[in-house]
Scaffold this active site. Structure first.
Site, PDB file in Angstrom:
ATOM      1  N   THR A 173       0.847  -1.193   0.000  1.00 35.47           N
ATOM      2  CA  THR A 173       0.000   0.000   0.000  1.00 35.47           C
ATOM      3  C   THR A 173       0.879   1.238   0.000  1.00 35.47           C
ATOM      4  O   THR A 173       1.884   1.307   0.712  1.00 35.47           O
ATOM      5  CB  THR A 173      -0.934   0.036   1.221  1.00 35.47           C
ATOM      6  OG1 THR A 173      -1.861  -1.058   1.129  1.00 35.47           O
ATOM      7  CG2 THR A 173      -1.735   1.337   1.276  1.00 35.47           C
ATOM      8  N   PHE A 175       1.044   5.161   0.895  1.00 40.00           N
ATOM      9  CA  PHE A 175       0.436   6.184   1.735  1.00 40.00           C
ATOM     10  C   PHE A 175       1.001   7.545   1.357  1.00 40.00           C
ATOM     11  O   PHE A 175       2.165   7.653   0.957  1.00 40.00           O
ATOM     12  CB  PHE A 175       0.744   5.935   3.220  1.00 40.00           C
ATOM     13  CG  PHE A 175       0.138   4.681   3.784  1.00 40.00           C
ATOM     14  CD1 PHE A 175      -1.014   4.732   4.560  1.00 40.00           C
ATOM     15  CD2 PHE A 175       0.720   3.443   3.556  1.00 40.00           C
ATOM     16  CE1 PHE A 175      -1.565   3.593   5.101  1.00 40.00           C
ATOM     17  CE2 PHE A 175       0.167   2.288   4.085  1.00 40.00           C
ATOM     18  CZ  PHE A 175      -0.979   2.360   4.859  1.00 40.00           C
TER      19      PHE A 175
END
Length: 279
Positions: A173, A175
């Site tokens: 992921t 961010f």
């Protein structure tokens, strides 16, 4: 002195909590119930920064964030990549053979289908991975398990029955770090990412002409996302990211050319590229 605060969406033990600890170990993580609350915490001064997921290598873009960014007054000042790891956890004394249900966020359940199918568990959707761990801990039920980051097991007093249960080992992921202040990275001190939004007129070849300057100036565009604006089905607003700094001649020339074919260009951030990009 009071510790600086960084807001994130989710409960303690979530992946967003973990990346806050890794990136800002001396700061106080501030859990928020929703992405909107995390944005608001920075906007009203309750937090100094927010750590917000924007893309996942399996699930794709985080849709809510892509809609908040264009209308927010916050700026991107950094990025972090986190390899996502999930554990199967349950109350102390539970055994894998006794488990019947597994609780987690819908995306986490979808990313751990293999172990769920292998163990014959019934998936139960929760609002948050760490929240699912908390709910299992509070239930007192030895037949319930949670899929959550390993950090959550220690926080909620659960035992880890299996580690690294995600189906894909490339699950990552990205961010972005958001701030009230526009803090632009210095040109010439390492790789930089520039994120911006722009609106094009709804005319034939408008997008092609708008993006042509990046190709002719040798600028690498790494993201282009379209938006529906005002409920209309004609995509006129785009979120884009390029490698480089607006002071670099190629990027500067491309942005100047972009302005000729758009009604608005707004730079959301000019920030150092995470080292993960070079791996």
């Amino acid at each position: 002195m009071t510790a600086r605060r960084i807001a994130y969406q989710g409960e303690p033990g979530a992946n967003s909590h973990l990346v806050c600890q890794q990136a800002y170990p001396d700061w106080e993580p501030m859990p928020c119930a929703s992405f909107e609350d995390a944005f608001a915490a920075v906007e009203n001064g309750d937090a100094d920064l927010a750590m917000i997921p924007i893309d996942n290598s399996i699930a794709g873009r985080v849709a809510d964030i892509h809609h908040f960014l264009p209308t927010s007054d916050l700026h991107i000042v950094g990025e972090r990549f986190l390899r996502i790891q999930f554990s199967l956890m349950a109350l102390p004394g539970a055994h894998i053979d006794s488990l019947r249900t597994v609780h987690s966020h819908v995306h986490a359940l979808g990313q751990c289908r293999g172990v769920i199918r292998e163990l014959g568990l019934t998936p139960v959707v929760a609002g948050d991975t760490a929240g699912a761990a908390r709910e299992v801990a509070e239930s007192g039920d030895l037949t319930q398990a949670a899929i959550a980051p390993p950090l959550a097991a220690g926080i909620y007093g659960l035992q880890v029955l299996r580690d690294e249960i995600e189906d894909e080992d490339h699950n990552t992921t990205r961010f972005v770090v958001l701030s009230r202040d526009f803090e632009q990275a210095t040109s010439g001190e390492g790789p930089v990412v520039t994120t911006f939004i722009f609106n094009v007129r709804n005319l034939p070849a408008a997008l092609y002409k708008a993006l042509g300057g990046f190709a002719t100036n040798g600028v690498n565009m790494t993201k282009l996302e379209s938006y529906m604006v005002g409920g209309h089905f004609t995509a006129t607003q785009f979120l884009a990211e390029v490698d480089g700094h607006p002071d670099d001649p190629g990027v500067r020339n491309a942005l100047e050319e972009l302005a000729f074919f758009t009604t608005e260009v707004k730079v959301l951030g000019v920030y150092p590229a995470d080292a993960f990009r070079a791996e």
